[in-house]
Motif scaffolding. Structure first.
Motif, PDB file in Angstrom:
ATOM      1  N   VAL A 406      -4.016 -22.616   7.329  1.00 23.87           N
ATOM      2  CA  VAL A 406      -3.926 -23.013   8.730  1.00 23.87           C
ATOM      3  C   VAL A 406      -4.712 -22.003   9.564  1.00 23.87           C
ATOM      4  O   VAL A 406      -4.416 -20.806   9.531  1.00 23.87           O
ATOM      5  CB  VAL A 406      -2.456 -23.071   9.203  1.00 23.87           C
ATOM      6  N   ASP A 407      -5.711 -22.480  10.288  1.00 20.37           N
ATOM      7  CA  ASP A 407      -6.551 -21.585  11.090  1.00 20.37           C
ATOM      8  C   ASP A 407      -5.724 -20.880  12.157  1.00 20.37           C
ATOM      9  O   ASP A 407      -4.942 -21.519  12.879  1.00 20.37           O
ATOM     10  CB  ASP A 407      -7.674 -22.379  11.775  1.00 20.37           C
ATOM     11  N   GLY A 408      -5.886 -19.552  12.260  1.00 16.31           N
ATOM     12  CA  GLY A 408      -5.218 -18.781  13.295  1.00 16.31           C
ATOM     13  C   GLY A 408      -3.815 -18.355  12.942  1.00 16.31           C
ATOM     14  O   GLY A 408      -3.149 -17.701  13.757  1.00 16.31           O
ATOM     15  N   PHE A 409      -3.322 -18.699  11.741  1.00 16.76           N
ATOM     16  CA  PHE A 409      -1.965 -18.333  11.342  1.00 16.76           C
ATOM     17  C   PHE A 409      -2.014 -17.664   9.968  1.00 16.76           C
ATOM     18  O   PHE A 409      -2.862 -17.987   9.133  1.00 16.76           O
ATOM     19  CB  PHE A 409      -1.056 -19.564  11.263  1.00 16.76           C
ATOM     20  N   SER A 410      -1.100 -16.752   9.746  1.00 15.59           N
ATOM     21  CA  SER A 410      -0.974 -16.119   8.441  1.00 15.59           C
ATOM     22  C   SER A 410       0.479 -16.188   8.001  1.00 15.59           C
ATOM     23  O   SER A 410       1.385 -16.336   8.828  1.00 15.59           O
ATOM     24  CB  SER A 410      -1.438 -14.654   8.492  1.00 15.59           C
ATOM     25  N   GLY A 411       0.686 -16.058   6.706  1.00 19.85           N
ATOM     26  CA  GLY A 411       2.055 -16.128   6.181  1.00 19.85           C
ATOM     27  C   GLY A 411       2.534 -17.562   6.194  1.00 19.85           C
ATOM     28  O   GLY A 411       1.857 -18.485   5.746  1.00 19.85           O
ATOM     29  N   GLY A 412       3.722 -17.759   6.715  1.00 21.47           N
ATOM     30  CA  GLY A 412       4.279 -19.104   6.816  1.00 21.47           C
ATOM     31  C   GLY A 412       4.888 -19.625   5.536  1.00 21.47           C
ATOM     32  O   GLY A 412       5.334 -20.767   5.488  1.00 21.47           O
ATOM     33  N   ALA A 413       4.906 -18.807   4.451  1.00 23.33           N
ATOM     34  CA  ALA A 413       5.534 -19.185   3.183  1.00 23.33           C
ATOM     35  C   ALA A 413       5.146 -20.592   2.760  1.00 23.33           C
ATOM     36  O   ALA A 413       5.971 -21.505   2.718  1.00 23.33           O
ATOM     37  CB  ALA A 413       7.064 -19.062   3.294  1.00 23.33           C
ATOM     38  N   PRO A 414       3.852 -20.855   2.436  1.00 23.18           N
ATOM     39  CA  PRO A 414       3.438 -22.207   2.055  1.00 23.18           C
ATOM     40  C   PRO A 414       4.088 -22.651   0.744  1.00 23.18           C
ATOM     41  O   PRO A 414       4.278 -21.861  -0.182  1.00 23.18           O
ATOM     42  CB  PRO A 414       1.922 -22.077   1.903  1.00 23.18           C
ATOM     43  N   THR A 423       3.311 -27.364   2.767  1.00 22.02           N
ATOM     44  CA  THR A 423       4.127 -27.204   3.971  1.00 22.02           C
ATOM     45  C   THR A 423       4.217 -25.722   4.324  1.00 22.02           C
ATOM     46  O   THR A 423       4.417 -24.869   3.449  1.00 22.02           O
ATOM     47  CB  THR A 423       5.539 -27.772   3.765  1.00 22.02           C
ATOM     48  N   TRP A 424       4.039 -25.421   5.614  1.00 17.89           N
ATOM     49  CA  TRP A 424       4.175 -24.063   6.140  1.00 17.89           C
ATOM     50  C   TRP A 424       5.258 -24.047   7.211  1.00 17.89           C
ATOM     51  O   TRP A 424       5.451 -25.043   7.940  1.00 17.89           O
ATOM     52  CB  TRP A 424       2.885 -23.583   6.796  1.00 17.89           C
ATOM     53  N   THR A 425       5.922 -22.892   7.358  1.00 18.62           N
ATOM     54  CA  THR A 425       6.878 -22.688   8.442  1.00 18.62           C
ATOM     55  C   THR A 425       6.559 -21.351   9.104  1.00 18.62           C
ATOM     56  O   THR A 425       6.626 -20.289   8.462  1.00 18.62           O
ATOM     57  CB  THR A 425       8.326 -22.670   7.929  1.00 18.62           C
ATOM     58  N   PHE A 426       6.168 -21.414  10.389  1.00 19.50           N
ATOM     59  CA  PHE A 426       5.811 -20.216  11.145  1.00 19.50           C
ATOM     60  C   PHE A 426       6.865 -19.990  12.221  1.00 19.50           C
ATOM     61  O   PHE A 426       7.052 -20.856  13.105  1.00 19.50           O
ATOM     62  CB  PHE A 426       4.433 -20.373  11.795  1.00 19.50           C
ATOM     63  N   GLY A 427       7.577 -18.848  12.136  1.00 15.72           N
ATOM     64  CA  GLY A 427       8.638 -18.552  13.083  1.00 15.72           C
ATOM     65  C   GLY A 427       8.229 -17.544  14.140  1.00 15.72           C
ATOM     66  O   GLY A 427       7.123 -17.003  14.133  1.00 15.72           O
ATOM     67  N   ASN A 428       9.148 -17.301  15.077  1.00 14.36           N
ATOM     68  CA  ASN A 428       8.959 -16.315  16.156  1.00 14.36           C
ATOM     69  C   ASN A 428       7.711 -16.604  16.991  1.00 14.36           C
ATOM     70  O   ASN A 428       6.921 -15.713  17.306  1.00 14.36           O
ATOM     71  CB  ASN A 428       8.895 -14.889  15.585  1.00 14.36           C
ATOM     72  N   LEU A 429       7.517 -17.866  17.347  1.00 14.20           N
ATOM     73  CA  LEU A 429       6.398 -18.275  18.203  1.00 14.20           C
ATOM     74  C   LEU A 429       6.950 -18.668  19.568  1.00 14.20           C
ATOM     75  O   LEU A 429       7.473 -19.768  19.741  1.00 14.20           O
ATOM     76  CB  LEU A 429       5.643 -19.464  17.594  1.00 14.20           C
ATOM     77  N   PRO A 430       6.889 -17.768  20.556  1.00  9.51           N
ATOM     78  CA  PRO A 430       7.454 -18.111  21.867  1.00  9.51           C
ATOM     79  C   PRO A 430       6.703 -19.241  22.562  1.00  9.51           C
ATOM     80  O   PRO A 430       7.281 -19.960  23.382  1.00  9.51           O
ATOM     81  CB  PRO A 430       7.333 -16.793  22.646  1.00  9.51           C
ATOM     82  N   VAL A 431       5.412 -19.406  22.237  1.00 12.72           N
ATOM     83  CA  VAL A 431       4.608 -20.467  22.846  1.00 12.72           C
ATOM     84  C   VAL A 431       3.965 -21.282  21.731  1.00 12.72           C
ATOM     85  O   VAL A 431       3.311 -20.732  20.845  1.00 12.72           O
ATOM     86  CB  VAL A 431       3.516 -19.885  23.773  1.00 12.72           C
ATOM     87  N   PRO A 432       4.101 -22.614  21.742  1.00 10.69           N
ATOM     88  CA  PRO A 432       3.516 -23.425  20.674  1.00 10.69           C
ATOM     89  C   PRO A 432       2.025 -23.645  20.884  1.00 10.69           C
ATOM     90  O   PRO A 432       1.540 -23.639  22.019  1.00 10.69           O
ATOM     91  CB  PRO A 432       4.280 -24.748  20.802  1.00 10.69           C
ATOM     92  N   PRO A 433       1.257 -23.853  19.804  1.00 16.88           N
ATOM     93  CA  PRO A 433      -0.138 -24.281  19.964  1.00 16.88           C
ATOM     94  C   PRO A 433      -0.167 -25.754  20.357  1.00 16.88           C
ATOM     95  O   PRO A 433       0.766 -26.506  20.067  1.00 16.88           O
ATOM     96  CB  PRO A 433      -0.730 -24.057  18.573  1.00 16.88           C
ATOM     97  N   VAL A 436      -3.317 -28.004  15.774  1.00 16.55           N
ATOM     98  CA  VAL A 436      -3.506 -27.127  14.622  1.00 16.55           C
ATOM     99  C   VAL A 436      -4.681 -27.646  13.805  1.00 16.55           C
ATOM    100  O   VAL A 436      -4.983 -28.840  13.801  1.00 16.55           O
ATOM    101  CB  VAL A 436      -2.246 -27.060  13.736  1.00 16.55           C
ATOM    102  N   THR A 437      -5.354 -26.717  13.111  1.00 19.61           N
ATOM    103  CA  THR A 437      -6.478 -27.065  12.250  1.00 19.61           C
ATOM    104  C   THR A 437      -6.210 -26.506  10.856  1.00 19.61           C
ATOM    105  O   THR A 437      -5.900 -25.324  10.700  1.00 19.61           O
ATOM    106  CB  THR A 437      -7.794 -26.487  12.793  1.00 19.61           C
ATOM    107  N   VAL A 438      -6.332 -27.377   9.861  1.00 28.96           N
ATOM    108  CA  VAL A 438      -6.127 -26.998   8.466  1.00 28.96           C
ATOM    109  C   VAL A 438      -7.473 -27.058   7.754  1.00 28.96           C
ATOM    110  O   VAL A 438      -8.208 -28.047   7.874  1.00 28.96           O
ATOM    111  CB  VAL A 438      -5.113 -27.932   7.785  1.00 28.96           C
TER     112      VAL A 438
END
Length: 743
Positions: A406-414, A423-433, A436-438
């Motif tokens: 996922v462009d602009g994101f790291s981790g996310g436990a794919p 499937t990815w899960t990205f936590g602790n994001l106070p503001v959503p995009p 998204v671009t894969v």
């Protein structure tokens, strides 16, 4: 003075949702088309309309089309007498990109030339193909642009000349020496990125051509070796004309026949013109073809491939390659030149996959470089929860061996599911995009909007703000802690203090009075709450308390130099220690007295008077503490009226026009430049200084300058001989007795 060597339009940002394809022969990259600019003239309706597909043999568009429907192809044959072509590396040899290719070539070109009497004026217009960097033919350096160039010599330095040509009119001030006027406007795709749509905003269109039925060579707009009348101007001005002061063009054989065209209604030496141009351009006979997108996905034991292409409407485009049945592409019914086909190949996609335009003679071909042939990536879902501040994303590729990210994101436990989706899960994001671009390791790209779920954001998030009169105080000194600047819809508030003893907080609401009985450091905290879960905010003030016998210290702030006249200056005594009272006084010896807004507060203000010379102000601050002990400090402020210069000044008798230009130090809105004529004495009137007019300075490219012009000056402001002017600014800057020319 408008003599810039190049003016360019900024390129739009491209959002690429699919893999780019590489041009096999040219090395340029095809990117998704940006939103092209509208045609340059008549409210975006007249000019260039469309750019053709890229020719894979040289990396340039096959053609450009104007709004009249004329479509011109790039002429690269040095042996074609009806075309304008740059130099090749090996004259006489076959044209081959990039080893023996013109360093510049043209889709269109039209120029005109007239005599200025003692020099020459030339106009060059056209749509050009060239190379960035050193200008040498090279892969990945292709650019295109529309050019309008005006060059004129033999003009009067400092005089204004108006140039009218088929694509517009502009006034220039002639430079000294042989340069005169030299103005070049290049608008287009000047970044070598393989995308050429920004040239559609160029002003050198529609194409100038010989009128129908006047003998233009078959297949061309005209013969560049023959001076000829043209048509095509968006303004109807199918001519090249220059007007200037009377006498500018004495001796020119190209004087205007109409004496009313120049500055004078009777003289003809103020205007030159011609309606004869050298026009060239090759009518396009090739439509070309360009593959704009290509995807594949696994299908059984082979691959299904989706291909998108661009050409002109009505073309026969054939997809072919090893293991692929020749397939005719389907044409979009909208008639916009877009084509599509889905083809199948057993096993891997073929390395020789291509699209051929068989309508062209010879046929045009675009080969698909498999290194840029991306797998189909699909984003199944992208969901963000405002309750958990979490983004959950699922995507899959048409290639089971591809790895996705996922462009602009790291981790996310794919994690990869049984169906091959990741499937990815990205936590602790106070503001959503917002989307998204894969991206796939096989070159595919997928983009999807983010769906947002959960509770709404609180109507007004509260923000605490706590301000203290002073944070360095004595025992027994009262200080106000003000929280009234806190924002949001506040439903509750509270104050706390650490340590809780040794000082008191009194008061209600969002303000408190702090007074300490014991020296030490105290932290006062304001907490405010609002509607909604977690809608709280805090701010703190750290109070340093000294012993009651500590000596007060006055601090009037740093000296201020270069203060702008007419501005409001704030004195600052807030750095003083242990001040219970403030008292500001101005030194009685100052040359100019001012009135302080409130001399008994820490931050009084005053307005700096205007003056042609710097003014010095000296202020003394006296403070007293709770014990009645006092301390003093001084501060000095010096004003700067700001220099004003006169770079040139003239009065033109023919047009009754004053013109004074120069620079000013200040470009603020309230700085007005006044121009005065130092009117000489006559036999009946004494010498006097009379106001000619006013103007405001403007800031451009970091330079503050003014350009005063008064046309049709009244009788009382018409000098009969050269003299002097005086220029003054509102702030007091002045330039006295500056010479002006009588033209």
């Amino acid at each position: 003075m408008n003599t810039s060597a190049r003016r360019t339009r900024k390129r739009r940002t491209l959002t690429v949702g699919v893999a780019a394809l590489a041009l096999a022969a040219s090395g340029a990259t095809i990117a998704s088309f940006a939103a092209a600019p509208p045609p340059a003239h008549n409210n975006g309706t007249v000019g260039l309309k469309r750019v053709g597909p890229i020719d894979e043999s040289n990396g340039f568009p096959v053609w450009y089309q104007d709004t009249s429907g004329t479509r011109l192809e790039l002429c690269t044959d040095p042996g074609d007498a009806n075309c304008i072509v740059g130099a090749v590396q090996t004259p006489g040899g076959p044209v081959v990109f990039p080893t023996n290719f013109p360093d510049e070539a043209f889709y269109s070109n039209a120029g005109a030339s007239i005599s200025t009497g003692t020099g020459t004026a030339k106009l060059v217009t056209g749509i050009e193909a060239a190379f960035a960097g050193a200008g040498t033919p090279a892969r990945g350096q292709q650019i295109t642009f529309g050019r309008i160039r005006v060059v004129a010599t033999g003009l009067s330095a400092g005089a204004d000349y108006t140039v009218t040509q088929p694509y517009g009119s502009q006034t220039f001030t002639a430079e000294a020496g042989t340069r005169g006027i030299f103005d070049t406007q290049d608008i287009g795709s000047l970044t070598p990125d393989g995308v050429f749509d920004q040239t559609l905003g160029a002003e050198a269109a529609p194409f100038l051509k010989w009128p129908a039925g006047t003998g233009a060579p078959t297949g061309y707009l005209g013969d560049p070796a023959v001076d000829h009348v043209v048509t095509g101007s968006p303004t109807g001005n199918n001519f090249f004309r220059i007007t200037g002061p009377v006498g500018s063009f004495t001796g020119s054989p190209d004087l205007c026949a109409d004496p009313t065209l120049g500055a004078s209604t009777t003289a003809t030496t103020d205007c030159i013109e011609t309606n004869l141009f050298q026009a060239s351009g090759k009518i396009a006979v090739h439509a070309g073809v360009q593959v704009t997108k290509a995807y594949y996905q696994e299908s059984g034991t082979g691959h299904m491939m989706d291909l998108f292409a661009y050409s002109t409407p009505g073309q026969r485009l054939i997809v072919s390659g090893t293991g692929v049945s020749d397939t005719k592409m389907l044409e979009d019914a909208a008639g916009n030149g877009k084509y599509y086909a889905r083809v199948y190949a057993e096993g891997a996609p073929p390395t020789d996959l291509k699209v051929t335009n068989t309508t062209d003679n010879p046929a045009s071909v675009d080969h698909i470089a498999l290194s840029q042939f991306g797998d189909r990536v699909h984003v199944d879902s992208a969901v963000y929860s405002t309750d958990t501040n979490t983004l959950t994303l699922t995507a899959e590729s048409g290639d089971s061996t591809a790895a996705l990210s996922v462009d602009g994101f790291s981790g996310g436990a794919p994690s990869v599911g049984a169906n091959g989706a990741t499937t990815w899960t990205f936590g602790n994001l106070p503001v959503p995009p917002d989307d998204v671009t894969v991206t796939s390791t096989k070159g595919g790209v997928g983009t999807e909007d983010v769906v947002i779920t959960g509770s709404d954001t609180p109507a007004a998030n509260v923000i605490a703000a706590l301000v203290a009169d002073s944070t360095n105080v004595q025992v027994g000194q009262s200080v106000t802690l003000d929280g009234t600047s806190s924002s949001g819809t506040i439903t509750g508030s509270s104050f706390s203090m650490t340590p809780a003893t040794g000082a008191t907080l009194t008061g209600t609401g969002l303000a408190r009075t702090f007074k300490a009985t014991t020296a030490g450091t105290y932290t006062v905290t304001l907490s405010v709450t609002g509607v909604g879960t977690g809608n709280t905010s805090t701010d703190k003030a750290v109070m340093t308390v000294s012993d009651a016998n500590a000596a007060p210290v006055a601090d009037a702030g740093p000296d201020q130099l270069g203060v702008v006249p007419t501005s409001v200056v704030t004195l600052d005594g807030t750095a003083s220690k242990f001040a219970s009272t403030y008292s500001w006084t101005e030194a009685t010896g100052d040359a100019k007295r001012v009135t302080l807004s409130n001399p008994s507060v820490a931050n009084p203000t005053f307005t700096v008077p205007a003056s042609s010379t710097p003014l010095t102000f000296n202020f003394t601050l006296t403070i007293t503490d709770v014990n009645g002990s006092s301390a003093t400090d001084t501060v000095q402020l010096v004003s700067d009226p700001g220099a004003v210069t006169v770079d040139s000044a003239s009065y033109k008798r023919g047009s009754l026009e004053w013109r004074v230009r120069g620079s000013a130090k200040y470009c603020s809105a309230n700085n007005v430049i006044s121009v005065y004529w130092n009117k000489p004495a006559t036999t009946t009137t004494p010498a006097s200084t009379v106001l000619v007019g006013t103007t405001s300075p403007t800031l451009a490219l970091g330079v503050c300058s003014y350009d005063f012009r008064l046309k049709n000056a009244p009788t009382t402001l018409r000098p009969t001989a050269a003299g002097t002017v005086t220029v003054r600014s509102t702030f007091g800057g002045e330039a006295l007795d500056q010479a002006f020319q009588l033209l």
